[in-house]
Design a protein around this motif. Structure first.
Motif, PDB file in Angstrom:
ATOM      1  N   LYS A  96       0.835  -1.215   0.000  1.00 25.38           N
ATOM      2  CA  LYS A  96       0.000   0.000   0.000  1.00 25.38           C
ATOM      3  C   LYS A  96       0.863   1.255   0.000  1.00 25.38           C
ATOM      4  N   LYS A  97       1.930   1.224   0.792  1.00 23.64           N
ATOM      5  CA  LYS A  97       2.800   2.398   0.899  1.00 23.64           C
ATOM      6  C   LYS A  97       3.435   2.733  -0.446  1.00 23.64           C
ATOM      7  N   TYR A  98       4.012   1.734  -1.104  1.00 22.99           N
ATOM      8  CA  TYR A  98       4.712   2.002  -2.358  1.00 22.99           C
ATOM      9  C   TYR A  98       3.749   2.350  -3.487  1.00 22.99           C
ATOM     10  N   LEU A  99       2.601   1.692  -3.531  1.00 20.16           N
ATOM     11  CA  LEU A  99       1.589   2.033  -4.533  1.00 20.16           C
ATOM     12  C   LEU A  99       1.076   3.453  -4.316  1.00 20.16           C
ATOM     13  N   SER A 100       0.882   3.837  -3.055  1.00 18.15           N
ATOM     14  CA  SER A 100       0.372   5.169  -2.737  1.00 18.15           C
ATOM     15  C   SER A 100       1.339   6.256  -3.178  1.00 18.15           C
ATOM     16  N   VAL A 101       2.638   6.039  -2.946  1.00 18.28           N
ATOM     17  CA  VAL A 101       3.641   7.020  -3.352  1.00 18.28           C
ATOM     18  C   VAL A 101       3.616   7.199  -4.867  1.00 18.28           C
ATOM     19  N   ALA A 102       3.597   6.084  -5.607  1.00 17.94           N
ATOM     20  CA  ALA A 102       3.593   6.159  -7.068  1.00 17.94           C
ATOM     21  C   ALA A 102       2.299   6.774  -7.590  1.00 17.94           C
ATOM     22  N   TYR A 103       1.187   6.379  -6.999  1.00 23.06           N
ATOM     23  CA  TYR A 103      -0.106   6.904  -7.458  1.00 23.06           C
ATOM     24  C   TYR A 103      -0.222   8.403  -7.190  1.00 23.06           C
ATOM     25  N   GLN A 104       0.225   8.830  -6.024  1.00 24.22           N
ATOM     26  CA  GLN A 104       0.153  10.262  -5.685  1.00 24.22           C
ATOM     27  C   GLN A 104       0.989  11.090  -6.659  1.00 24.22           C
ATOM     28  N   LYS A 105       2.176  10.582  -6.992  1.00 15.53           N
ATOM     29  CA  LYS A 105       2.997  11.283  -7.974  1.00 15.53           C
ATOM     30  C   LYS A 105       2.307  11.333  -9.340  1.00 15.53           C
ATOM     31  N   SER A 106       1.607  10.239  -9.688  1.00 12.18           N
ATOM     32  CA  SER A 106       0.956  10.174 -11.000  1.00 12.18           C
ATOM     33  C   SER A 106      -0.147  11.222 -11.144  1.00 12.18           C
ATOM     34  N   LEU A 107      -0.749  11.629 -10.033  1.00 11.73           N
ATOM     35  CA  LEU A 107      -1.836  12.603 -10.079  1.00 11.73           C
ATOM     36  C   LEU A 107      -1.349  13.992 -10.456  1.00 11.73           C
ATOM     37  N   GLU A 108      -0.035  14.205 -10.381  1.00 12.09           N
ATOM     38  CA  GLU A 108       0.538  15.509 -10.719  1.00 12.09           C
ATOM     39  C   GLU A 108       0.695  15.681 -12.230  1.00 12.09           C
ATOM     40  N   PHE A 109       0.511  14.583 -12.989  1.00 10.70           N
ATOM     41  CA  PHE A 109       0.714  14.626 -14.434  1.00 10.70           C
ATOM     42  C   PHE A 109      -0.557  15.074 -15.154  1.00 10.70           C
ATOM     43  N   GLU A 110      -0.375  15.846 -16.220  1.00  9.55           N
ATOM     44  CA  GLU A 110      -1.522  16.289 -17.012  1.00  9.55           C
ATOM     45  C   GLU A 110      -2.177  15.091 -17.692  1.00  9.55           C
ATOM     46  N   VAL A 111      -1.347  14.203 -18.277  1.00 10.77           N
ATOM     47  CA  VAL A 111      -1.837  12.940 -18.831  1.00 10.77           C
ATOM     48  C   VAL A 111      -1.552  11.872 -17.791  1.00 10.77           C
ATOM     49  N   LYS A 112      -2.598  11.368 -17.167  1.00 10.16           N
ATOM     50  CA  LYS A 112      -2.434  10.446 -16.046  1.00 10.16           C
ATOM     51  C   LYS A 112      -1.891   9.097 -16.520  1.00 10.16           C
ATOM     52  N   PRO A 113      -0.849   8.560 -15.862  1.00 12.17           N
ATOM     53  CA  PRO A 113      -0.374   7.214 -16.182  1.00 12.17           C
ATOM     54  C   PRO A 113      -1.463   6.176 -15.958  1.00 12.17           C
ATOM     55  N   THR A 114      -1.391   5.069 -16.722  1.00 14.44           N
ATOM     56  CA  THR A 114      -2.357   3.983 -16.579  1.00 14.44           C
ATOM     57  C   THR A 114      -2.062   3.177 -15.316  1.00 14.44           C
ATOM     58  N   ALA A 115      -2.961   2.268 -14.992  1.00 12.74           N
ATOM     59  CA  ALA A 115      -2.764   1.413 -13.813  1.00 12.74           C
ATOM     60  C   ALA A 115      -1.468   0.616 -13.936  1.00 12.74           C
ATOM     61  N   PHE A 116      -1.215   0.041 -15.106  1.00 10.51           N
ATOM     62  CA  PHE A 116      -0.005  -0.775 -15.264  1.00 10.51           C
ATOM     63  C   PHE A 116       1.252   0.080 -15.171  1.00 10.51           C
ATOM     64  N   GLU A 117       1.191   1.297 -15.682  1.00 11.17           N
ATOM     65  CA  GLU A 117       2.339   2.194 -15.572  1.00 11.17           C
ATOM     66  C   GLU A 117       2.619   2.545 -14.112  1.00 11.17           C
ATOM     67  N   VAL A 118       1.576   2.789 -13.353  1.00 11.88           N
ATOM     68  CA  VAL A 118       1.737   3.068 -11.918  1.00 11.88           C
ATOM     69  C   VAL A 118       2.314   1.850 -11.208  1.00 11.88           C
ATOM     70  N   GLU A 119       1.786   0.657 -11.535  1.00 10.26           N
ATOM     71  CA  GLU A 119       2.271  -0.574 -10.910  1.00 10.26           C
ATOM     72  C   GLU A 119       3.744  -0.820 -11.227  1.00 10.26           C
ATOM     73  N   THR A 120       4.119  -0.621 -12.488  1.00  6.48           N
ATOM     74  CA  THR A 120       5.511  -0.817 -12.891  1.00  6.48           C
ATOM     75  C   THR A 120       6.436   0.082 -12.077  1.00  6.48           C
ATOM     76  N   CYS A 121       6.086   1.356 -11.978  1.00  8.20           N
ATOM     77  CA  CYS A 121       6.910   2.318 -11.246  1.00  8.20           C
ATOM     78  C   CYS A 121       6.906   2.026  -9.748  1.00  8.20           C
ATOM     79  N   ALA A 122       5.751   1.639  -9.213  1.00  4.52           N
ATOM     80  CA  ALA A 122       5.668   1.294  -7.790  1.00  4.52           C
ATOM     81  C   ALA A 122       6.551   0.098  -7.476  1.00  4.52           C
TER      82      ALA A 122
END
Length: 404
Positions: A96-122
């Motif tokens: 949860k911690k690592y997914l949350s960090v990646a997801y929160q960062k993704s919300l700063e993007f104008e074009v939001k990363p997909t679920a798989f992109e967030v998972e890969t980075c997390a």
């Protein structure tokens, strides 16, 4: 604010679909401090054999005392299976911690990363934070434009057996698909499975790759198999002769990484994979669960079924809308005569009537059930096979083991 529900958020986000390209993933990795720069990454692509080869590599490295993170998809029984350290799923709090960090960062993007992109980075961020030395990273789809290919560098590229898949996205020929898979070969050596069709062999020969050849099957049964690789004998517990070729590919990678042969043998024996010709013996029947979903990937299952003398076999089959149900039925019908059609519990499920039509073109006996529970409960055969998609296996195993 979304920490407690982050896994459900990501799961729901998957329904928004996929996007192919590297920019969003690279931008998100950069925002996370480029964790991939600090990992020795083994990047794995191919049509069939990715999951098992990732497992072999993970267990070999762990046996050698290396700390290794492994990112694979999809999960079979539990979401956390995608994110492992030394072969064990990250616990829920860390995940949860690592997914949350990646997801929160993704919300700063104008074009939001997909679920798989967030998972890969997390996953890459998690492995860096957990102090991993190595990362075994499985491609999601293809290779060239798969989000996992956004990593800056890799230790070695690994390519398994190639077959026709996702032709609308990857191309209509073996050559086209090889081109996509070969896209992960970027400033690194490449090791390729020798279990390839002639066209794929020709393609990769021109790429100057290292083939994991010299494989000879010695014995194979429901308890595992032994094989020789360049004159040395090895044993594995996974079923189907294709697994010997996957293991041989892992051996070649491990040798490239200077791993001692003692640890290679130890790791291979430890390796196990959920949902790939997974056998569950009960007093009234033997169940075989397999998440294969393209014609070539069904061959290990069919090989095992052909070796079982028991004639009383029943297939329970369901698949997703982007799969070739007709081709799958053509392969499976050679090993089983009776089939029950079900609709997988997924928003991507193929319409049940399309599944039935595909099965009726090849099977002598086709019936249907309202779901996996009903199909398992009504099954009277001594050998019951559940296959067609990973999405049906979790519910099937629950009912087989009476954990409802």
């Amino acid at each position: 604010m979304f920490y407690e529900n982050i896994i459900e958020i990501i799961k729901n986000y998957q329904e928004k679909g996929s996007r192919y390209g590297l920019k969003s993933t690279r931008d998100l990795l950069n925002a996370l401090g480029s964790p991939d720069d600090y990992l020795k990454i083994i990047h794995v692509a191919g049509t069939n054999g990715k999951g098992s080869t990732c497992e072999y590599l993970t267990q070999i490295l762990a046996s050698a005392g290396k700390k290794v993170g492994t990112f694979t998809s999809p999960e079979v029984y539990d979401y956390s299976e995608k994110f492992k350290v030394n072969g064990k799923c990250l616990n829920e709090e860390k995940l949860k911690k690592y997914l949350s960090v990646a997801y929160q960062k993704s919300l700063e993007f104008e074009v939001k990363p997909t679920a798989f992109e967030v998972e890969t980075c997390a996953a890459l961020y998690a492995f860096y934070m957990e102090g991993c030395e190595y990362c075994v990273l499985e491609c999601g789809l293809g290779g060239l434009t798969d989000s996992t290919n956004a990593i800056n560098k890799k230790k070695v590229a690994v390519i398994l057996s190639i077959g026709l898949e996702h032709t609308a996205l990857l191309g209509n020929s073996i050559g086209d698909i090889c081109q996509q898979k070969a896209g992960i070969i970027k400033n690194c050596p490449a090791i390729v499975s020798s279990l390839q069709c002639e066209e794929a062999v020709k393609f990769f020969n021109n790429k100057g790759v290292i083939f994991a050849d010299g494989v000879k099957i010695l014995s194979s049964n429901l308890h595992g198999q032994s094989f020789a690789c360049n004159g040395e004998e090895y044993k594995i517990n996974m079923l189907g002769t294709a697994q010997a070729y996957n293991a041989a590919t892992a051996i070649k990678v491990a040798r490239h990484l200077k791993i001692d042969n003692h640890f290679i043998k130890e790791g291979l024996l430890k390796a196990k994979l959920l949902g790939r010709v997974e056998v569950i013996n009960k007093t009234h029947a033997t169940y075989i669960l397999d998440g294969s979903h393209n014609p070539d990937s069904f061959l290990p299952l069919c090989e095992i079924l052909d070796g079982i003398k028991q004639e009383d076999k029943l297939l329970i089959f369901g698949c997703l809308s982007d799969k070739d149900a007709n081709a799958a039925a053509a392969v499976l019908s050679k090993s089983v005569k009776s089939v029950v059609a079900i609709s997988p519990p997924s928003y991507r499920a193929m319409e049940i009537q399309k599944i039935i039509s595909a099965l009726q073109a090849h099977f002598a006996s086709v019936s249907t059930s309202n779901g996996i529970k009903e199909a398992i409960t009504d099954a009277k055969a001594k050998i019951v096979v559940v296959c067609g998609s990973f999405t049906v296996l979790k519910e099937a195993k629950k009912w087989i083991e009476k954990e409802q």
